[in-house]
Each structure stands twice: as C-alpha cells, then as structure tokens.
Design an enzyme around this catalytic site. Structure first.
Site, short mmCIF file in Angstrom:
data_model
loop_
_atom_site.label_atom_id
_atom_site.label_comp_id
_atom_site.label_asym_id
_atom_site.label_seq_id
_atom_site.Cartn_x
_atom_site.Cartn_y
_atom_site.Cartn_z
N ASP A 58 0.84 -1.20 0.00
CA ASP A 58 0.00 0.00 0.00
C ASP A 58 0.87 1.25 0.00
O ASP A 58 1.61 1.50 0.96
CB ASP A 58 -0.90 -0.02 1.24
CG ASP A 58 -1.79 1.21 1.34
OD1 ASP A 58 -2.10 1.80 0.28
OD2 ASP A 58 -2.18 1.57 2.46
N ASP A 255 -2.12 6.02 -5.24
CA ASP A 255 -2.40 5.06 -4.17
C ASP A 255 -2.71 3.68 -4.72
O ASP A 255 -3.80 3.43 -5.24
CB ASP A 255 -3.59 5.58 -3.34
CG ASP A 255 -3.88 4.71 -2.12
OD1 ASP A 255 -3.11 3.77 -1.86
OD2 ASP A 255 -4.87 4.98 -1.43
#
Length: 389
Positions: A58, A255
């Site tokens: 992430d 992201d």
C-alpha cells in the site's frame, strides 16, 4: 545496490460493501457485472523461526502492520461481535518468535474507506528472498476490520517513524543507496524495485515532479503531485474543458491501495454532461455504450507533462455493448486520487528522500530488464516543464 521485491500477485475479490443496485433494474435483464476490489499481495517472513505472512502493498500508508493470532475481531475468538473469518488470514503469533520484542506502545491506523486497525508496536526480524532486517518495527493488530496484513511503503509522517518504513530500513540495513522505489502494476505479476529503476518498464520520457501537500502545498504527507489539467478528450483530440477550478492546480494522490480513482466534482459534472446523464448515481457506476466510451480519453497534465488515458481504463465490466464505467467523486475540487485503474497505465518512481515522483507511460510489452541503480538523481529523468511553479 538494489533490491528486487518478491513478485506482487494481483488479487481480485468481491467487496460486499459496494452497492449492487444497478446490476438489475426494473424491466431490464440482469447484467453480468461483478463488483471487485483489487490489491497487490506478496509473501514475506517475520520472526524467529520465520512465520510466513501474506501482505498487501500500500503506497497510501507508510508502515507495516499484521493481524495478531488473537485478534479480537476474529469470529473464532469473539463469537458474538467478531466480524472477520480469520481462518483465511495469515496472522502473526508473537509468542512463537524468539526474536520478538515490544514495549506495548499503542498503535492505530484508520483508512478512508472505513477500515482500520489498532493494537501495539513490536519489533522482529523481517525477511524476504536473501534480505534480512533485524528489529523491524511493525504494528500488531489486536483489533482490525481488514482481512489482509498491510505493508505500507508511502511517506513516513516524520523522522521518528522512518524505522517503521521498509524503504528507509533497507537503506539503513545497507541494501540500497537511496530511499527510492519504482512500481509497475500493468501486468498480473506487478514489479516493485527498491533503490533502482527498470528502464525496460516504460516508454517515452520519464518526467520528475515535486511532491505536494493535499491540504497545503507545503504539508507533504502523501504521495501526491500537482495536476494542472484534468479533462475528457474526444477521439479527434479536442479538449472538452479543463475541470480544475479556474484552470488552477490540484493535488493528485497516487495510491496502489485504492481500486478506483476519485475525481473532482467539476470533472464528474463534465463527465455527466458529455454522456447526457441527468444526475450522479449513488454508487458511481454508469452503464454506457462501449462504442461511445471508446471515443474518449482523460487528459492528465502533470505540470506540462500530459498523458491521455483511454476512458476504457475506467471500465469495470462489459456486457455486449454496455460498459460499466466507474467515476467516483472525491468531494474536493482541489484533490483527486489516482488508484489502480489509472496506475496500471503508468510506471512511476518514488523518491522519499528528495520528495519527488517520476512518471512515464508504462511499456505494455517489456522484454529484458534494464535495471539502473539510483545513487543520485533518478536516471534518465527530466523535470516536468513547470517543475518550479
């Protein structure tokens, strides 16, 4: 020096939190669309003896946390309030590791989608391939709402939290020279490279832009760069209209932990107008003619470096000539979030030390590797034309 991270597997799974209200309408046949979320997973090892853990990569968070073997939210331990089926989770048992240590300091993380975790900080040996990092700091979730362990590789919040960040710890461990990593998620097995760039992974120029804050330009807390234009572009190349407020600058967050991109209200309004849609849907799904969708792309201008991404990149299912286009509204005219459906189209390099991000068009058919170690500036990169503006 560089470190090639284990191959990242693209994981797709159903997400019950997404509304299915558009899958079947009154008087219309059911359509073959599936709601899925996407993330990138690999296996690392933690503790002594080593415990194998599946982790999600992430870029939207900056530290590593794992599910405790006694997570309160597991159905197995809390038959009344437990929400997770932890039999499907690879969890960490601190009591089974001889090298584990902790001062029981509290940790907590909350994600924008509503998930979160809390527990305490610990330290142990983290390993993958031939890399071994002793005393790696990570969170042990005594409670979580996510069914994955998360390895955040985004921007640390301050100098004191660098020992929680994998890239900084690889440098401290002597495995890389600069705190830099590059990502290619265009293929089923995504590639993550620390301390280097793979020139075979992109085509055309590699442009470098400074990171910016999402609240104010100076308060840099996320992997975000400046967009000076976002707009639909027709098949003949004509721009519909710059949807940035007053043609100004907005922040774009990159992201990998987000399946979908989120656009400004102004862009959503433009999208609705172009496709003749009367109002925004509750779940951000739009069922449109695929032939018309193919006639448009979205222009993203990163301070003078402009990319046109086909609107088909934002299609999340097709039934005949009907395409399900996903256009989420961020709710902020000053910010967009570029998730998996955009990032599959680019190759990008994150420089956590110099607070810069380099972006290029991804090479859809790379051949042999051309790995270039980063010891100074990003190799073969050029500042975006408006770098200082």
């Amino acid at each position: 020096k560089y470190v090639k991270f284990p191959k990242l597997e693209k994981i797709r799974s159903s997400n019950p939190g997404i509304s299915h209200s558009l899958l079947k309408r009154s008087g219309e046949p059911a359509m073959n669309f599936a709601d899925e979320t996407t993330w990138y997973s690999t296996v690392i090892y933690l503790g002594t003896p080593a415990q194998s853990l599946s982790v999600q990569i992430d870029t939207g968070s900056s530290f590593f946390w794992v599910t405790s073997a006694t997570n309160y939210n597991c159905e197995e331990y809390n038959t009344i309030a437990g929400q997770l089926n932890c039999t499907s989770i690879t969890y960490f048992s601190a009591g089974d590791s001889d090298s584990f240590s902790s001062n029981l300091t509290f940790f907590q993380i909350d994600y924008s989608g509503g998930d979160g975790a809390w527990g305490f900080w610990g330290k142990d040996t983290l390993a993958f391939d031939d890399i071994e990092i002793p005393d790696f700091k990570f969170g042990i979730a005594q409670y979580s709402t996510s069914d994955t362990n998360v390895l955040g590789i985004g921007l640390p919040t301050d100098d004191d939290s660098k020992d929680e960040n994998l890239a900084y710890m690889l440098q401290s461990n002597g495995d890389i020279d600069r705190v830099v990593y590059s990502i290619d998620i265009a293929v089923e097995e995504a590639a993550l490279l620390f301390g280097a760039v793979d020139k075979s992974k992109y085509v055309g120029p590699l442009f470098t832009a400074p990171m910016v804050g999402t609240d104010t330009p100076e308060s840099i807390t996320e992997l975000a760069v400046t967009l000076s234009l976002v707009s639909l572009v027709s098949s003949n190349g004509s721009l519909v209209e710059n949807t940035n407020p007053n043609g100004g600058l907005i922040a774009a967050v990159l992201d990998t932990g987000s399946t979908y991109s989120m656009f400004s209200p102004s862009f959503v309004k433009q999208f609705l107008s172009v496709f003749g849609i009367s109002k925004e849907t509750d779940d951000s799904y739009y069922f449109l003619s695929c032939s018309k969708v193919k006639g448009y792309s979205i222009a993203f201008n990163f301070q003078g470096f402009e990319m046109h991404v086909p609107l088909t990149q934002f299609v999340d299912g097709q039934d005949g000539d009907t395409c399900k286009v996903v256009i989420f509204n961020s709710g902020y005219d000053e910010m967009v979030l570029l998730g998996d459906n955009f990032l599959r189209y680019v190759y990008y390099v994150v420089d956590l030390e110099r607070l810069e991000i380099s972006i290029a068009r991804v090479n859809p058919c790379p051949t042999s590797e051309e790995i270039q170690t980063v010891t100074g500036s990003i190799p073969n990169s050029t500042p975006v034309p408006d770098f200082n503006n």
